[in-house]
Design an enzyme around this catalytic site. Structure first.
Site, PDB file in Angstrom:
ATOM      1  N   ASN A   7       0.874  -1.178   0.000  1.00  0.00           N
ATOM      2  CA  ASN A   7       0.000   0.000   0.000  1.00  0.00           C
ATOM      3  C   ASN A   7       0.906   1.222   0.000  1.00  0.00           C
ATOM      4  O   ASN A   7       1.518   1.541   1.018  1.00  0.00           O
ATOM      5  CB  ASN A   7      -0.895  -0.028   1.255  1.00  0.00           C
ATOM      6  CG  ASN A   7      -1.671   1.256   1.439  1.00  0.00           C
ATOM      7  OD1 ASN A   7      -1.750   2.084   0.531  1.00  0.00           O
ATOM      8  ND2 ASN A   7      -2.255   1.427   2.618  1.00  0.00           N
ATOM      9  N   LYS A   9       0.068   4.261  -0.245  1.00  0.00           N
ATOM     10  CA  LYS A   9      -0.554   5.479   0.331  1.00  0.00           C
ATOM     11  C   LYS A   9      -0.289   6.660  -0.620  1.00  0.00           C
ATOM     12  O   LYS A   9      -0.248   6.455  -1.823  1.00  0.00           O
ATOM     13  CB  LYS A   9      -0.059   5.725   1.758  1.00  0.00           C
ATOM     14  CG  LYS A   9      -0.179   4.451   2.601  1.00  0.00           C
ATOM     15  CD  LYS A   9       0.010   4.658   4.069  1.00  0.00           C
ATOM     16  CE  LYS A   9      -0.138   3.311   4.768  1.00  0.00           C
ATOM     17  NZ  LYS A   9      -0.160   3.430   6.224  1.00  0.00           N
ATOM     18  N   HIS A  85      -9.605   1.317   4.483  1.00  0.00           N
ATOM     19  CA  HIS A  85      -8.327   1.436   5.190  1.00  0.00           C
ATOM     20  C   HIS A  85      -8.509   2.362   6.403  1.00  0.00           C
ATOM     21  O   HIS A  85      -9.310   3.304   6.367  1.00  0.00           O
ATOM     22  CB  HIS A  85      -7.243   1.985   4.247  1.00  0.00           C
ATOM     23  CG  HIS A  85      -5.890   1.968   4.885  1.00  0.00           C
ATOM     24  ND1 HIS A  85      -5.454   2.993   5.692  1.00  0.00           N
ATOM     25  CD2 HIS A  85      -4.908   1.039   4.883  1.00  0.00           C
ATOM     26  CE1 HIS A  85      -4.239   2.691   6.140  1.00  0.00           C
ATOM     27  NE2 HIS A  85      -3.890   1.511   5.669  1.00  0.00           N
ATOM     28  N   GLU A  87      -6.899   4.817   7.421  1.00  0.00           N
ATOM     29  CA  GLU A  87      -6.768   6.263   7.166  1.00  0.00           C
ATOM     30  C   GLU A  87      -8.011   6.817   6.483  1.00  0.00           C
ATOM     31  O   GLU A  87      -8.359   7.984   6.660  1.00  0.00           O
ATOM     32  CB  GLU A  87      -5.485   6.517   6.361  1.00  0.00           C
ATOM     33  CG  GLU A  87      -4.258   6.316   7.250  1.00  0.00           C
ATOM     34  CD  GLU A  87      -3.076   5.645   6.577  1.00  0.00           C
ATOM     35  OE1 GLU A  87      -2.962   5.702   5.340  1.00  0.00           O
ATOM     36  OE2 GLU A  87      -2.259   5.045   7.308  1.00  0.00           O
ATOM     37  N   GLU A 154      -6.045  -5.084  10.133  1.00  0.00           N
ATOM     38  CA  GLU A 154      -5.023  -4.083  10.440  1.00  0.00           C
ATOM     39  C   GLU A 154      -5.334  -3.423  11.776  1.00  0.00           C
ATOM     40  O   GLU A 154      -6.229  -2.570  11.855  1.00  0.00           O
ATOM     41  CB  GLU A 154      -4.974  -3.022   9.335  1.00  0.00           C
ATOM     42  CG  GLU A 154      -4.533  -3.592   8.002  1.00  0.00           C
ATOM     43  CD  GLU A 154      -3.834  -2.544   7.148  1.00  0.00           C
ATOM     44  OE1 GLU A 154      -2.695  -2.792   6.742  1.00  0.00           O
ATOM     45  OE2 GLU A 154      -4.407  -1.466   6.920  1.00  0.00           O
ATOM     46  N   GLY A 160       2.050   2.001  10.788  1.00  0.00           N
ATOM     47  CA  GLY A 160       3.070   3.041  10.664  1.00  0.00           C
ATOM     48  C   GLY A 160       3.760   3.357  11.980  1.00  0.00           C
ATOM     49  O   GLY A 160       4.518   4.316  12.084  1.00  0.00           O
ATOM     50  N   SER A 196       2.918  -2.414  10.221  1.00  0.00           N
ATOM     51  CA  SER A 196       4.341  -2.514  10.582  1.00  0.00           C
ATOM     52  C   SER A 196       4.984  -3.844  10.186  1.00  0.00           C
ATOM     53  O   SER A 196       5.837  -4.370  10.906  1.00  0.00           O
ATOM     54  CB  SER A 196       4.536  -2.235  12.082  1.00  0.00           C
ATOM     55  OG  SER A 196       4.078  -0.927  12.389  1.00  0.00           O
TER      56      SER A 196
END
Ligand code: PGA
Length: 234
Positions: A7, A9, A85, A87, A154, A160, A196
């Site tokens: 991904n 991003k 996702h 985000e 996730e 991250g 991660s």
């Protein structure tokens, strides 16, 4: 065989993608590899690497300024799309209902949605991890999947952050997801772990029961970081 999705991003460039796809072309693996890139980098010129997008409109066409439909993604070269996702849920208030409609639009256009579910740190601390995961799967997966979905677990607090849950926590989450999918008539759906993941922990994570692959953010941007993840599992 494992499923490994990157991904990107809001990172990268057409040149960086070309560099990555030509590096991936020489990697000897039976694993399925997908790169989910910004809309503008979708292309049919991928050196055989499957591409995905990172979001899709729930609508098929019309007056939705700034949105991109699943059919448009397909035209541009996408075979997959990440939906829900963390985000998108955080910055765009995407709920399970919205995620389900987006996943349905992707399936309708022949694109495989990678549907993300996972708990925030507040939810984890409140002891709600399992409930959030189960309702995430039940509410974000469309009724008619046509056998074409991937789920990604996730843990949102770990994305991250350089943090990962323990192997036992990942196993517990993935077992619950597998059981939930089975009860929905969707046994065998691939379930990825994301947050991660890097070359040093990918093999261990992929050896956990019911983990069918990984969704990789930061470590998917450079061939030197991404390729060891792909080759850590034959
Ligand atoms: P990360 O991101 O690997 O950088 O934690 C994972 C993701 O957001 O999918």
């Amino acid at each position: 065989m494992k499923f490994i999705a990157g991904n990107w991003k809001m990172n990268g460039s057409a040149a960086a993608l070309k560099n990555m796809t030509s590096a991936l072309r020489d990697v000897d693996t039976k694993n399925t590899v997908v790169l989910c890139v910004p809309f503008t980098m979708l292309t049919h010129d991928t050196d055989g690497v499957a591409l995905g997008a990172q979001d899709v409109s729930a609508h098929d066409h019309g007056a939705y300024t700034g949105e991109v439909s699943a059919q448009m993604l397909k035209d541009a070269g996408a075979r997959y799309v990440i939906v829900g996702h963390s985000e998108r849920r955080q910055y765009h208030d995407e709920t399970n209902d919205i995620v389900r409609d987006k996943a349905a639009a992707a399936i309708e256009a022949g694109i495989t949605p990678i549907i993300c579910v996972g708990e925030t740190m507040d939810e984890k601390q409140a002891g709600k991890t399992m409930a959030i995961i189960e309702s995430g799967v039940r509410e974000s997966v469309p009724t008619d999947t046509n056998g074409k979905i991937v789920i990604a677990y996730e843990p949102r607090w770990a994305i991250g952050a350089g943090l990962t849950p323990t192997a036992a926590e990942i196993a517990e989450a993935h077992t619950l997801i597998a059981k939930t999918l089975e009860s929905m008539g969707l046994a065998g759906t691939p379930v990825l772990y994301g947050a991660s993941v890097k070359g040093s922990n990918a093999a261990e994570i992929m050896s956990i029961p019911n983990v069918d692959g990984v969704l990789v953010g930061g470590a998917s941007l450079k061939p030197d970081d991404f390729i060891p993840i792909i080759t850590s599992m034959k």
